[in-house]
Motif scaffolding. Structure first.
Motif, PDB file in Angstrom:
ATOM      1  N   GLU A  53      -2.800   6.452  -3.363  1.00  0.00           N
ATOM      2  CA  GLU A  53      -1.638   6.937  -2.145  1.00  0.00           C
ATOM      3  C   GLU A  53      -0.891   5.950  -3.328  1.00  0.00           C
ATOM      4  OE1 GLU A  53       0.997   7.410   1.185  1.00  0.00           O
ATOM      5  OE2 GLU A  53      -0.858   8.182   0.417  1.00  0.00           O
ATOM      6  N   SER A  54      -1.253   4.856  -3.603  1.00  0.00           N
ATOM      7  CA  SER A  54      -0.577   3.637  -4.235  1.00  0.00           C
ATOM      8  C   SER A  54      -1.304   3.146  -5.841  1.00  0.00           C
ATOM      9  CB  SER A  54      -0.250   2.769  -3.747  1.00  0.00           C
ATOM     10  OG  SER A  54      -1.452   2.266  -3.135  1.00  0.00           O
ATOM     11  N   TRP A  75       3.822   2.050  -2.975  1.00  0.00           N
ATOM     12  CA  TRP A  75       4.239   0.904  -2.275  1.00  0.00           C
ATOM     13  C   TRP A  75       5.249   0.729  -1.521  1.00  0.00           C
ATOM     14  CZ3 TRP A  75       0.035  -2.739  -0.434  1.00  0.00           C
ATOM     15  CH2 TRP A  75      -1.216  -2.522  -0.926  1.00  0.00           C
ATOM     16  N   LEU A 132      -0.800   1.342   6.670  1.00  0.00           N
ATOM     17  CA  LEU A 132      -0.244   1.904   5.411  1.00  0.00           C
ATOM     18  C   LEU A 132      -1.527   3.392   4.865  1.00  0.00           C
ATOM     19  CD1 LEU A 132       0.736  -1.051   2.628  1.00  0.00           C
ATOM     20  CD2 LEU A 132       2.014   0.313   4.598  1.00  0.00           C
ATOM     21  N   GLY A 133      -2.181   2.622   6.444  1.00  0.00           N
ATOM     22  CA  GLY A 133      -3.101   4.604   6.104  1.00  0.00           C
ATOM     23  C   GLY A 133      -4.535   4.224   4.854  1.00  0.00           C
ATOM     24  N   ILE A 134      -4.656   2.533   3.725  1.00  0.00           N
ATOM     25  CA  ILE A 134      -4.895   3.210   2.533  1.00  0.00           C
ATOM     26  C   ILE A 134      -7.032   2.631   3.718  1.00  0.00           C
ATOM     27  CG2 ILE A 134      -5.516   1.699   1.078  1.00  0.00           C
ATOM     28  CD1 ILE A 134      -3.031   1.800   0.577  1.00  0.00           C
ATOM     29  N   ARG A 156      -6.410   4.522  -1.787  1.00  0.00           N
ATOM     30  CA  ARG A 156      -6.928   5.547  -1.420  1.00  0.00           C
ATOM     31  C   ARG A 156      -6.711   5.538   0.158  1.00  0.00           C
ATOM     32  NH1 ARG A 156      -9.162  10.988  -4.494  1.00  0.00           N
ATOM     33  NH2 ARG A 156     -10.955  10.254  -2.307  1.00  0.00           N
ATOM     34  N   HIS A 157      -5.405   6.714   0.347  1.00  0.00           N
ATOM     35  CA  HIS A 157      -5.213   7.078   1.956  1.00  0.00           C
ATOM     36  C   HIS A 157      -6.137   7.684   2.708  1.00  0.00           C
ATOM     37  CE1 HIS A 157      -2.935   8.371   5.335  1.00  0.00           C
ATOM     38  NE2 HIS A 157      -1.590   7.835   5.346  1.00  0.00           N
ATOM     39  N   GLN A 158      -6.199   7.432   4.057  1.00  0.00           N
ATOM     40  CA  GLN A 158      -7.063   8.984   4.730  1.00  0.00           C
ATOM     41  C   GLN A 158      -7.523   9.322   4.803  1.00  0.00           C
ATOM     42  OE1 GLN A 158      -6.092   6.426   8.400  1.00  0.00           O
ATOM     43  NE2 GLN A 158      -4.974   8.100   9.258  1.00  0.00           N
ATOM     44  N   ARG A 159      -6.176  10.564   4.441  1.00  0.00           N
ATOM     45  CA  ARG A 159      -6.298  11.874   4.314  1.00  0.00           C
ATOM     46  C   ARG A 159      -7.247  12.475   3.373  1.00  0.00           C
ATOM     47  NH1 ARG A 159      -1.013  10.635   3.032  1.00  0.00           N
ATOM     48  NH2 ARG A 159      -0.275  11.154   0.454  1.00  0.00           N
TER      49      ARG A 159
END
Length: 390
Positions: A53-54, A75, A132-134, A156-159
Motif C-alpha cells: 500500500e505504501s 502515504w 490507513l488500513g495498513i 501492506r493493506h488489509q485487502r
C-alpha cells in the motif's frame, strides 16, 4: 507487476515477479543512483511488486529521533504527519531489534515480531497505521550504525493481508541492488548527471570514478581516479586494465564488472562494497554500478558496461568517535565507564589478556566486567558482544 489471483477470503496475492519485470525493476533502482528524481517511480514499482500500500525510503537519526531523508509513495498527508509523531516508538522497537545482532539481510516484519496485545496498545499502530488500513509493515535495512540507519519500509493493506514469504523473497532479491544505488547516490552527493556531458560531470565529482568495458579496460577516469591510479595505493591501471592492488579485491572487482556487462540482476552483493584498503588504513571501497540495463544509462557518453565509484561506505559518514561510542553504550545499555572501556578494548579482537594489559587491570577484573556487560546487553558470549558492537 506480475499477475494476481484472489484467494477464498478475498485477499489478493501476486504470483512471483517475472524475470523480465524483476530486471526492469532493478534497472529502475540503478537509474536512481545517477538521477535521484527517479526514486518516486522506482518506489512505486517496488510497492506494486510487493502488493504493498505504501513504501518509504529513509535515512533515520536515532539520536534525535528524526528523518534526515525521506522519500515515500502511497502515504497520504495525514499518514506522513501522523507517522512523524511516532518516530520515538518506531525507533525504540527497531533499536531493540538491532540490539539482538540480527543479520542486516534479515527483514523486520511487524506481524512476526509483535503480539496482538502489543499492537492493540501501540499508539503508532492504532493512530497511524489502522486509519490507513495498513495491517503489516516490513523494514529492509540498507545501512546501520549506532547513530543512524537507512531503510526501505513496505506497508501492506488489509485487502492483501500480512507479509508472506513471497514478499520476503522479493525483498531479499532487491536488497543488495537498493544498497548499491543508495550508496553510490550518497557518494555522488545525490546530484543528477546530464547524459550528454557525463564525462565532464564525473570530473566535477568529489569521488573517484572509472568507466570500463566488459574486460575492465579503462574508458574514462575522472580527475580523482587518475590521481588514484597514478598513486597506485588502492587501484591500478596496468596495461589500461582497472584492478585493485589487494588480490581478493581484484578478483571481486573483475567478477563484478563481468556480471555488470552480462546480467545486472545476477550482480547481487558482488561489487556492492569492495574494500580496497587494509584493516589498518581508513576504509575505502569500490562500488560497481552496471551501465547497460536501462535507456538512461546506455545513452550516457562515453558508453561503458560498468562505472566503478571509489570512496567511503555509506555508513562511514556516521561513524562514532570513541567518546560518542562510550556515550551511546552508557545510554543504550546502562554500562558504567569501566564497562564501556572494557567493551571498546574487547572489540579490537585480540582477547581478554590484551584488553586487560591496555587498561592496566587484571584479567579477572575484565572477566567480572564482561559478566555484567553480558547481562546488560543480553548477549551470552564475547563473540556476540563484538558482533553487537559492530
Amino acid at each position: 507487476m506480475g499477475d494476481t489471483t484472489e484467494n477464498e477470503s478475498g485477499a489478493s496475492h501476486s504470483r512471483k515477479v517475472s524475470p523480465h519485470a524483476l530486471s526492469e525493476l532493478i534497472g529502475y533502482i540503478y537509474d536512481c543512483a545517477l538521477d535521484p528524481s527517479h526514486w518516486e517511480r522506482t518506489l512505486t514499482a517496488v510497492m506494486h511488486a510487493m502488493s504493498g500500500e505504501s513504501v518509504i525510503l529513509s535515512l533515520n537519526d536515532l539520536r534525535k529521533d528524526r528523518f534526515l531523508i525521506e522519500k515515500s509513495v502511497g502515504w497520504e498527508q495525514f499518514g506522513i504527519e501522523e507517522r512523524q509523531k511516532h518516530i520515538p516508538e518506531i525507533h525504540a522497537r527497531l533499536n531493540e531489534w538491532f540490539s539482538k545482532g540480527p543479520s542486516m539481510d534479515e527483514p523486520f516484519i511487524a506481524s512476526r515480531q509483535f503480539s496482538p496485545d502489543y499492537i492493540e496498545g501501540s499508539a503508532y499502530a492504532q493512530r497511524c497505521l489502522k486509519p490507513l488500513g495498513i495491517v503489516d509493515i516490513m523494514h529492509l535495512f540498507l545501512m546501520y550504525t549506532p547513530s543512524h540507519f537507512s531503510e526501505v519500509v513496505v506497508g501492506r493493506h488489509q485487502r492483501h493481508g500480512a507479509i508472506t514469504e513471497r514478499e520476503i523473497e522479493i525483498g531479499t532479491l532487491l536488497l543488495p541492488h537498493l544498497r548499491r544505488a543508495v550508496t553510490i547516490s550518497n557518494v555522488l552527493d545525490t546530484r543528477a548527471i546530464e547524459r550528454a556531458r557525463f564525462a565532464e560531470a564525473l570530473d566535477a565529482l568529489r569521488c573517484a570514478v572509472v568507466l570500463t568495458n566488459s574486460e575492465g579496460s579503462i574508458l574514462h577516469a575522472n580527475r580523482l581516479a587518475e590521481h588514484m591510479l597514478q598513486n597506485g595505493a588502492a587501484v591500478q591501471g596496468t596495461s589500461g586494465i582497472l584492478s585493485a592492488k589487494a588480490p581478493a579485491a581484484a578478483q571481486e572487482l573483475r567478477k563484478a564488472i563481468r556480471l555488470a556487462a552480462r546480467d545486472e540482476v545476477a550482480l547481487g552483493k558482488t561489487g556492492l562494497a569492495i574494500r580496497l584498503t587494509g584493516q589498518e588504513a581508513p576504509p575505502i571501497f569500490a562500488h560497481v554500478l552496471p551501465m547497460k540495463g536501462s535507456e538512461l544509462r546506455t545513452q550516457l557518453q562515453p558508453e561503458a558496461v560498468a562505472a566503478v565509484f571509489i570512496g567511503p561506505s555509506m555508513a562511514a559518514a556516521f561513524e562514532l568517535t570513541a567518546a560518542e561510542m562510550k556515550e551511546y553504550l552508557r545510554g543504550r545499555f546502562g554500562l558504567t565507564e569501566a564497562e564501556t572501556n572494557v567493551v571498546l578494548e574487547i572489540s579490537k579482537g585480540d582477547g581478554r589478556s590484551a584488553a586487560a594489559a591496555r587498561l592496566g587491570i587484571a584479567a579477572t577484573t575484565v572477566r567480572a566486567h564482561l559478566s555484567r556487560i553480558f547481562e546488560k546487553t543480553g548477549v551470552r558470549r564475547q563473540a556476540e558482544l563484538v558482533r553487537l558492537l559492530m
